[in-house]
Design a protein around this motif. Sequence first.
Motif, PDB file in Angstrom:
ATOM      1  N   UNK A   1      43.793  16.929 -46.711  1.00 16.01           N
ATOM      2  CA  UNK A   1      44.225  15.880 -45.779  1.00 16.01           C
ATOM      3  C   UNK A   1      45.746  15.834 -45.775  1.00 16.01           C
ATOM      4  N   UNK A   2      46.350  16.279 -44.651  1.00 21.42           N
ATOM      5  CA  UNK A   2      47.806  16.327 -44.601  1.00 21.42           C
ATOM      6  C   UNK A   2      48.393  14.954 -44.300  1.00 21.42           C
ATOM      7  N   UNK A   3      47.793  14.230 -43.338  1.00 15.42           N
ATOM      8  CA  UNK A   3      48.257  12.871 -43.037  1.00 15.42           C
ATOM      9  C   UNK A   3      47.658  11.910 -44.049  1.00 15.42           C
ATOM     10  N   UNK A   4      48.520  11.254 -44.804  1.00 19.22           N
ATOM     11  CA  UNK A   4      48.032  10.269 -45.781  1.00 19.22           C
ATOM     12  C   UNK A   4      48.623   8.894 -45.500  1.00 19.22           C
ATOM     13  N   UNK A   5      48.910   8.634 -44.216  1.00 21.60           N
ATOM     14  CA  UNK A   5      49.395   7.311 -43.836  1.00 21.60           C
ATOM     15  C   UNK A   5      48.269   6.290 -43.938  1.00 21.60           C
ATOM     16  N   UNK A   6      48.565   5.160 -44.561  1.00 22.49           N
ATOM     17  CA  UNK A   6      47.615   4.055 -44.666  1.00 22.49           C
ATOM     18  C   UNK A   6      48.292   2.809 -44.118  1.00 22.49           C
ATOM     19  N   UNK A   7      47.670   2.177 -43.118  1.00 16.97           N
ATOM     20  CA  UNK A   7      48.223   0.948 -42.561  1.00 16.97           C
ATOM     21  C   UNK A   7      47.831  -0.224 -43.463  1.00 16.97           C
ATOM     22  N   UNK A   8      48.832  -0.849 -44.083  1.00 16.48           N
ATOM     23  CA  UNK A   8      48.603  -1.962 -45.001  1.00 16.48           C
ATOM     24  C   UNK A   8      49.029  -3.238 -44.279  1.00 16.48           C
ATOM     25  N   UNK A   9      48.043  -3.945 -43.762  1.00 13.77           N
ATOM     26  CA  UNK A   9      48.295  -5.122 -42.942  1.00 13.77           C
ATOM     27  C   UNK A   9      48.450  -6.332 -43.878  1.00 13.77           C
ATOM     28  N   UNK A  10      49.605  -6.982 -43.800  1.00 14.05           N
ATOM     29  CA  UNK A  10      49.928  -8.000 -44.795  1.00 14.05           C
ATOM     30  C   UNK A  10      50.494  -7.394 -46.062  1.00 14.05           C
ATOM     31  N   UNK A  11      51.070  -6.215 -45.946  1.00  9.69           N
ATOM     32  CA  UNK A  11      51.560  -5.478 -47.104  1.00  9.69           C
ATOM     33  C   UNK A  11      52.856  -5.995 -47.694  1.00  9.69           C
ATOM     34  N   UNK A  12      53.472  -7.014 -47.061  1.00 10.15           N
ATOM     35  CA  UNK A  12      54.684  -7.616 -47.636  1.00 10.15           C
ATOM     36  C   UNK A  12      54.348  -8.816 -48.503  1.00 10.15           C
ATOM     37  N   UNK A  13      53.069  -9.131 -48.643  1.00  9.28           N
ATOM     38  CA  UNK A  13      52.656 -10.248 -49.474  1.00  9.28           C
ATOM     39  C   UNK A  13      52.423  -9.858 -50.921  1.00  9.28           C
ATOM     40  N   UNK A  14      51.862 -10.779 -51.669  1.00  9.93           N
ATOM     41  CA  UNK A  14      51.697 -10.623 -53.126  1.00  9.93           C
ATOM     42  C   UNK A  14      50.815  -9.428 -53.494  1.00  9.93           C
ATOM     43  N   UNK A  56      48.368  -9.611 -31.812  1.00 10.29           N
ATOM     44  CA  UNK A  56      49.084  -8.912 -30.734  1.00 10.29           C
ATOM     45  C   UNK A  56      48.532  -7.490 -30.617  1.00 10.29           C
ATOM     46  N   UNK A  57      47.534  -7.309 -29.739  1.00 10.29           N
ATOM     47  CA  UNK A  57      46.889  -5.997 -29.631  1.00 10.29           C
ATOM     48  C   UNK A  57      47.841  -4.910 -29.174  1.00 10.29           C
ATOM     49  N   UNK A  58      48.734  -5.239 -28.257  1.00 14.17           N
ATOM     50  CA  UNK A  58      49.666  -4.223 -27.762  1.00 14.17           C
ATOM     51  C   UNK A  58      50.542  -3.704 -28.893  1.00 14.17           C
ATOM     52  N   UNK A  59      51.012  -4.607 -29.746  1.00 12.55           N
ATOM     53  CA  UNK A  59      51.859  -4.193 -30.872  1.00 12.55           C
ATOM     54  C   UNK A  59      51.050  -3.376 -31.863  1.00 12.55           C
ATOM     55  N   UNK A  60      49.829  -3.798 -32.141  1.00 13.89           N
ATOM     56  CA  UNK A  60      48.960  -3.013 -33.024  1.00 13.89           C
ATOM     57  C   UNK A  60      48.749  -1.602 -32.469  1.00 13.89           C
ATOM     58  N   UNK A  61      48.485  -1.508 -31.168  1.00 16.01           N
ATOM     59  CA  UNK A  61      48.246  -0.192 -30.558  1.00 16.01           C
ATOM     60  C   UNK A  61      49.455   0.717 -30.727  1.00 16.01           C
ATOM     61  N   UNK A  62      50.666   0.151 -30.587  1.00 17.15           N
ATOM     62  CA  UNK A  62      51.895   0.944 -30.772  1.00 17.15           C
ATOM     63  C   UNK A  62      51.951   1.537 -32.172  1.00 17.15           C
ATOM     64  N   UNK A  63      51.638   0.699 -33.159  1.00 15.81           N
ATOM     65  CA  UNK A  63      51.752   1.147 -34.560  1.00 15.81           C
ATOM     66  C   UNK A  63      50.676   2.175 -34.883  1.00 15.81           C
ATOM     67  N   UNK A  64      49.459   1.960 -34.416  1.00 13.89           N
ATOM     68  CA  UNK A  64      48.402   2.958 -34.642  1.00 13.89           C
ATOM     69  C   UNK A  64      48.788   4.296 -34.004  1.00 13.89           C
ATOM     70  N   UNK A  65      49.356   4.240 -32.809  1.00 12.54           N
ATOM     71  CA  UNK A  65      49.733   5.481 -32.126  1.00 12.54           C
ATOM     72  C   UNK A  65      50.880   6.184 -32.851  1.00 12.54           C
ATOM     73  N   UNK A  66      51.824   5.413 -33.358  1.00  6.69           N
ATOM     74  CA  UNK A  66      53.013   5.989 -34.014  1.00  6.69           C
ATOM     75  C   UNK A  66      52.652   6.672 -35.327  1.00  6.69           C
ATOM     76  N   UNK A  67      51.752   6.069 -36.125  1.00  2.00           N
ATOM     77  CA  UNK A  67      51.510   6.567 -37.486  1.00  2.00           C
ATOM     78  C   UNK A  67      50.161   7.257 -37.667  1.00  2.00           C
ATOM     79  N   UNK A  68      49.221   7.067 -36.739  1.00  5.25           N
ATOM     80  CA  UNK A  68      47.876   7.649 -36.843  1.00  5.25           C
ATOM     81  C   UNK A  68      47.306   7.516 -38.258  1.00  5.25           C
ATOM     82  N   UNK A  69      47.173   6.297 -38.776  1.00  4.15           N
ATOM     83  CA  UNK A  69      46.719   6.128 -40.160  1.00  4.15           C
ATOM     84  C   UNK A  69      45.301   6.623 -40.370  1.00  4.15           C
ATOM     85  N   UNK A  70      45.041   7.082 -41.595  1.00  5.98           N
ATOM     86  CA  UNK A  70      43.685   7.541 -41.938  1.00  5.98           C
ATOM     87  C   UNK A  70      42.802   6.377 -42.323  1.00  5.98           C
ATOM     88  N   UNK A  71      43.409   5.226 -42.614  1.00  8.69           N
ATOM     89  CA  UNK A  71      42.647   4.058 -43.057  1.00  8.69           C
ATOM     90  C   UNK A  71      43.491   2.812 -42.873  1.00  8.69           C
TER      91      UNK A  71
END
Length: 326
Positions: A1-14, A56-71
Amino acid sequence: MTNKNVLVVGGAGYIGSHTCMELAARGYTPVVFDNLSNGHREFVRWGALEEGDIRDRARLNEVFEKYAPVAVVHFAGSIEVGQSTRDPVSFYDNNVIGSLSLLEATIAAGVKAFVFSSTCATYGLPESAAIDETHRQSPINPYGRTKLIVEQALLDYSQYCGLNSVILRYFNAAGADPQGQIGEWHEPETHVIPLAIDAALGRRPSFSVFGTDYDTRDGTCVRDYVHVLDLADAHVRALDYLLEGGDTVALNLGTGSGTTVKEVLDTVMTVSGRPITVNYADRRDGDSTVLVADSARARSVLGWQPRYSIEEIVQTAWKWHSSRNS
């Protein structure tokens, strides 16, 4: 698996920030999506920060498209139980509508692995000494109910949409990165260990114990404190499990051993070497006598094992809180 991007939603929290640290240490690239309403920009140290709101679905769509996370690992949400009873509308808006928006974007992007930060509050009042995943789910506050609704959606999305998920029900998250880089930072703070440490540091005049007549070894409530890095470890194991083809599952995360409020206070005083002024008050409505996890399923499915004792939890928390200027 070359892409190992993981979208961590709320990742600036504790818990999210500690999980990002663990993800980076284990070869993943965390991408934090956070509106910074409860998170902290300073905690985003192991990958990119994309600011945005899960509604904000439009903003979410931008981020998914930019990083193509695996999870996706989903921490974002309102968590303060008392606030949920005062303002349930915002909890349903953020925790339910926001989560459904995120799930919709996740499915649209073709992502098949989703780790959800849930809570033992979905169980409600305990019917057994140690709670396992078969325990009836009957939450007693809006916070617990909003988390349960998302759990139920995940089960449906798994069955009908091909999105597999691991639902992680925490007991009491506590402690901090032992190196002191990040830690627990809530405004306002409502958790026992930080409140006790603040009292020891003189940042608040006293610590309140609610109820001393419970049927426990010293009359105070028993809770299961699990180190935040043990929780982070469980999230990365859950991610590995899903990416290796694992099926949807719900898992408790706790140590299986409880600590009373008085024992927490004694531990904080021992670690800090400082006294704490204690006020004893009546019980609060809705507080359970004992809340302890049976985490056997997490051990079996993920090979997860908590590593930190209550003394180590308090030591790491003390290092973090005592080093801060506030």
